[in-house]
Every structure is written in C-alpha cells, then in structure tokens.
Write an enzyme that holds these catalytic residues in place. Structure first.
Site, PDB file in Angstrom:
ATOM      1  N   TYR A 113      35.657  40.090  34.737  1.00  0.00           N
ATOM      2  CA  TYR A 113      34.843  40.699  33.690  1.00  0.00           C
ATOM      3  C   TYR A 113      33.445  41.075  34.192  1.00  0.00           C
ATOM      4  O   TYR A 113      32.848  42.033  33.717  1.00  0.00           O
ATOM      5  CB  TYR A 113      34.677  39.727  32.514  1.00  0.00           C
ATOM      6  CG  TYR A 113      35.681  39.900  31.413  1.00  0.00           C
ATOM      7  CD1 TYR A 113      37.044  39.770  31.669  1.00  0.00           C
ATOM      8  CD2 TYR A 113      35.275  40.186  30.116  1.00  0.00           C
ATOM      9  CE1 TYR A 113      37.967  39.911  30.649  1.00  0.00           C
ATOM     10  CE2 TYR A 113      36.194  40.323  29.096  1.00  0.00           C
ATOM     11  CZ  TYR A 113      37.533  40.187  29.365  1.00  0.00           C
ATOM     12  OH  TYR A 113      38.432  40.332  28.350  1.00  0.00           O
ATOM     13  N   LYS A 132      46.604  31.623  38.743  1.00  0.00           N
ATOM     14  CA  LYS A 132      47.599  32.470  39.410  1.00  0.00           C
ATOM     15  C   LYS A 132      47.440  32.203  40.911  1.00  0.00           C
ATOM     16  O   LYS A 132      47.260  33.114  41.722  1.00  0.00           O
ATOM     17  CB  LYS A 132      47.368  33.946  39.035  1.00  0.00           C
ATOM     18  CG  LYS A 132      48.468  34.902  39.464  1.00  0.00           C
ATOM     19  CD  LYS A 132      49.772  34.743  38.708  1.00  0.00           C
ATOM     20  CE  LYS A 132      50.863  35.588  39.335  1.00  0.00           C
ATOM     21  NZ  LYS A 132      52.207  35.341  38.756  1.00  0.00           N
ATOM     22  N   ASP A 168      51.668  33.376  33.987  1.00  0.00           N
ATOM     23  CA  ASP A 168      52.875  33.989  33.400  1.00  0.00           C
ATOM     24  C   ASP A 168      53.734  32.929  32.723  1.00  0.00           C
ATOM     25  O   ASP A 168      54.232  33.122  31.609  1.00  0.00           O
ATOM     26  CB  ASP A 168      53.667  34.786  34.455  1.00  0.00           C
ATOM     27  CG  ASP A 168      53.889  34.031  35.759  1.00  0.00           C
ATOM     28  OD1 ASP A 168      53.298  32.949  35.953  1.00  0.00           O
ATOM     29  OD2 ASP A 168      54.675  34.529  36.593  1.00  0.00           O
ATOM     30  N   ASP A 203      41.270  35.459  27.810  1.00  0.00           N
ATOM     31  CA  ASP A 203      41.250  36.536  26.815  1.00  0.00           C
ATOM     32  C   ASP A 203      42.661  36.770  26.286  1.00  0.00           C
ATOM     33  O   ASP A 203      42.901  36.825  25.084  1.00  0.00           O
ATOM     34  CB  ASP A 203      40.700  37.817  27.468  1.00  0.00           C
ATOM     35  CG  ASP A 203      40.704  39.002  26.511  1.00  0.00           C
ATOM     36  OD1 ASP A 203      40.296  38.819  25.346  1.00  0.00           O
ATOM     37  OD2 ASP A 203      41.132  40.095  26.922  1.00  0.00           O
ATOM     38  N   ASP A 205      44.586  35.190  22.455  1.00  0.00           N
ATOM     39  CA  ASP A 205      45.183  36.022  21.395  1.00  0.00           C
ATOM     40  C   ASP A 205      46.602  35.551  21.113  1.00  0.00           C
ATOM     41  O   ASP A 205      47.044  35.491  19.963  1.00  0.00           O
ATOM     42  CB  ASP A 205      45.245  37.505  21.812  1.00  0.00           C
ATOM     43  CG  ASP A 205      44.027  38.291  21.337  1.00  0.00           C
ATOM     44  OD1 ASP A 205      42.941  37.689  21.219  1.00  0.00           O
ATOM     45  OD2 ASP A 205      44.165  39.513  21.092  1.00  0.00           O
TER      46      ASP A 205
HETATM   47  C1  IPM Z   1      37.403  38.727  23.013  1.00  0.00           C
HETATM   48  C2  IPM Z   1      37.405  40.234  23.035  1.00  0.00           C
HETATM   49  C3  IPM Z   1      36.351  40.705  24.027  1.00  0.00           C
HETATM   50  C4  IPM Z   1      36.781  40.215  25.400  1.00  0.00           C
HETATM   51  C5  IPM Z   1      36.079  42.223  24.046  1.00  0.00           C
HETATM   52  C6  IPM Z   1      35.698  42.722  22.667  1.00  0.00           C
HETATM   53  C7  IPM Z   1      35.013  42.572  25.041  1.00  0.00           C
HETATM   54  O1  IPM Z   1      38.678  40.713  23.318  1.00  0.00           O
HETATM   55  O2  IPM Z   1      36.343  38.141  22.713  1.00  0.00           O
HETATM   56  O3  IPM Z   1      38.440  38.130  23.293  1.00  0.00           O
HETATM   57  O4  IPM Z   1      37.575  40.863  26.091  1.00  0.00           O
HETATM   58  O5  IPM Z   1      36.303  39.147  25.793  1.00  0.00           O
HETATM   59 MG    MG Z   2      40.176  39.204  23.399  1.00  0.00          MG
END
Ligand code: IPM
Ligand code: MG
Length: 370
Positions: free
Chosen positions: A135, A193, A225, A249, A253
């Site tokens: 990042y 990884k 993975d 990240d 999710d």
């Molecule tokens: C998160 C989001 C952010 C990230 C984006 C909006 C930059 O997806 O906080 O998970 O990738 O960190």
């Molecule tokens: Mg995210």
C-alpha cells in the site's frame, strides 16, 4: 477530550449522524468538531484531505470516520481520489494497527450466507497492519520495462516491503490482544505468503520470534490462500488473525461477510499513543446513499470502540453495545440484515432505537443506584 468527526461521502453522512446522536445521548464531557473529507472535501476545497481536516484529526484524541468514495471520482488523478484521504490519515497519524472484529450476533445468524451452525457464536479479531506493505511501499509507478516478458513495453509496478520494527510492533499488538480475550484458548494465526514472497518469509520469521515472548498464546501460520478458504470452511477455528496490509484488506471483507452483514462491523485503527480512527468496516455505498436505508450500527459500534480504546470510557462503550444488542433483540432491522419476521427500519429509526435503549439503561441505572 476532542473528537474529530469526518463523515465523508455516500452513506457516510447518514450513518455518522446517528453515531453522533448516540454519543450526544451519553452526555459525556467531550467536544466534537466536524470537517469535510474524501470526495466531499475534493468538491469543496479541491483536495480529499485538506490541511484543515488533517490538522483537526491530528489534534483530536480520536477521529470518528464515515466512509469515502464514489464512482464519479474514479477518473481523477490518484492523488485527488477520495481513498487518498483515508490513506493519508493512516499515514500521517501513524495508525499502524487496524482491529476488525467479526462477531456474529445471535439474532443475525440467519443473515449470513453460510450455514448457521458454522457461524453461530463466531467471534474473531482480524488485526491488519495498516501503514506498510504494498500500500505504501516505494518505488511505485509506470515506466518502460527493461526486462521481464516484454522488454520495451509499458509497465506498472508497486513495492511490497516490511521492516523488522513494523512487523515486530504489529505482532506484539496481536499477541497482547489475544491475551486480553478471555473466552477462548488464546491463539494468534499469522497469515502470510511465505511460500512465494520474500517479504512474507521475513514476516513469518519475525512473528515466530516475537511469539516466543508470549508462551501463553498459541501461534500458527497460514498461507493467505488457505486462510481465505478456512475462513469459509471453519471460521470458528480462528481467534486472532494477524496479517499484512493487503491480505488484511481482503480477508477482513471476507470475515465481515461471514457474520451476515458488513453493515454491523466496526473497526479501530490505532497508533502507538492510542490515538485512533474509528470507522465502519464497510464503504460509502453510493448506490443507497441519501435514501435513509443504510445500517448505522457499524458506525455506532465504532463509536463504542472509540470510547473504549481512545477516550478511556469503557462503561459508556458497554452501554452502547448493550443498547445495540437490545435493539436487535427487539426485532428491528435495516434492509441489509432484515429477514422474515423482523421489522424493517431506516437509518434514522435505527439510530432512534439505540438512543432510546440507551436512555432506558440510564433509567435502570439511576433506579438501582437511587
Ligand atoms: C479498507 C478500504 C480501504 C483500503 C480503501 C478505501 C483505501 O478498502 O479500509 O479496507 O483498501 O484499505
Ligand atoms: Mg477494504
């Protein structure tokens, strides 16, 4: 104590408004100041993270953040895109430790796309390193390739990198967090990884070293993975998961969705001095923005995390969390968590219900203490 309130874009303004009402209802002694961030700030000031907003955030004890982003900004030069605001805040405030709990509320087991028995009682904590990795790694950019499969062709590149102190400090955060979790056998799963990437062999070696300082916490390692697969196969096997910025990240999710709705999950991003940014794990959802249907609970629960981690008000945090549970128990649901037999409400009504549940807890408390 001062809270910088940065609602941002899309549903950000609606959900943060509800969290602010909940904070107001606590009648605690802190100041809140609001500023523009993300696309809203770009529209007004030509930059997603204006100087004044950054200054406010830096000076505050905590930042309550909504969400940023909208498709309409996707064609802007990268430095002006709304996402740069959150990345800039993370970097400038040194918010290296991101906590993303994935808790499955009893009343919401049916909202998940997984079988209820897989997720009932789920309580995992993803700790994502937030200021390093691909990042932020330099160099990055576009250039003409000098080697590779197509020398002379246009190419783009990013740099994945971690330094020893960066890995050590996030590993410590994870082991300490695991220690504080009382109900389970204490376990940290470090996700990497290492089979392919030098950066993550380094990561794995360092986490293993730090782990020796925590003999009471079990440590295991998993390739990313496999971790993605195990999260849907047997999510309850995890306790604390620690991983790098990009894997975190993605996995956070996935973990969020196990619980039924990403609309329920708060997050905290902390620096070394417990200054923190608190935001829902979900995004700005431009498709439902302005309709009053977004779920404000992730933001309200983020405000609870803020009270606990940055504002030293653990009792107030408990009150918010109990209020949310009692509202869920009463059957109110926003669209994202709605199921047959429950009552569908909008953003505002959900906020009202939490505020009402809070005041009934005050009444109970006063009557007990006389
Ligand atoms: C998160 C989001 C952010 C990230 C984006 C909006 C930059 O997806 O906080 O998970 O990738 O960190
Ligand atoms: Mg995210």
């Amino acid at each position: 104590m001062k809270i910088a309130v940065l609602p941002g874009d899309g549903i950000g303004t609606e959900i943060v408004a509800e969290a602010v009402r909940v904070l107001d209802a606590l009648e605690l002694d802190f100041e809140m100041e609001t500023a523009l961030v993300g696309g809203a700030a770009y529209d007004a000031h030509g930059h997603p993270l204006p100087e004044a907003t950054l200054k406010l955030a830096k000076e505050a004890d905590a930042v309550l953040f909504g969400a940023v982003g909208d498709w309409k900004y996707d064609t802007l030069e990268r430095q002006f895109r709304p996402e740069q605001a959150i990345l800039g805040l993370r970097k400038n405030l040194g918010l290296f430790a991101n906590f993303r709990p994935a808790i499955c509320y009893e009343q919401l087991v049916d909202a998940s796309s997984l079988k209820p028995e897989l997720i009932a009682g789920l309580d995992i904590l993803i700790i994502r390193e937030l200021t390093g990795d691909i990042y932020f790694g330099q160099p990055r950019g576009r250039r003409t390739a000098v080697d590779g499969h197509f020398p002379g062709a246009e190419e783009a590149f990013d740099t994945m990198r971690y330094s020893r102190p960066e890995v050590e400090r996030i590993a410590r955060v994870a082991f300490e967090a695991a220690r504080k979790r009382s109900k389970r056998s204490k376990r940290v799963t470090s996700v990497d990884k290492a089979n392919v990437l030098e950066t993550f062999q380094f990561w794995k070696d360092i986490v293993t070293e730090v782990g020796k300082e925590y003999p009471d916490v079990a440590l295991d390692h998993m390739y990313v993975d496999n971790a993605a697969m195990q999260l849907v196969k047997e999510p309850k096997k995890f306790d604390v998961v620690v991983t790098g910025n990009m894997f975190g990240d993605i996995l956070s999710d996935e973990a969020a969705m196990l619980t039924g709705s990403i609309g329920m999950l708060p997050s905290a991003s902390l620096n070394a001095s417990s200054q923190g940014l608190y935001e829902p794990s979900h995004g700005s959802a431009p498709d439902i923005a302005g309709k009053g249907v977004a779920n404000p609970l992730a933001t309200i629960l983020s405000a609870a995390m803020m009270l606990r981690f940055s504002l030293q008000q653990p009792e107030a945090a408990d009150r918010i969390e109990s209020a949310v549970k009692s509202v869920l128990a009463s059957g109110l649901r926003t669209g994202d968590i709605w199921s047959e037999g429950t009552k569908r409400v909008g953003t505002r009504e959900m906020g009202d219900a939490v505020v009402a549940a809070l005041s009934s807890s005050v009444i109970k408390k006063t009557s007990i203490t006389g």
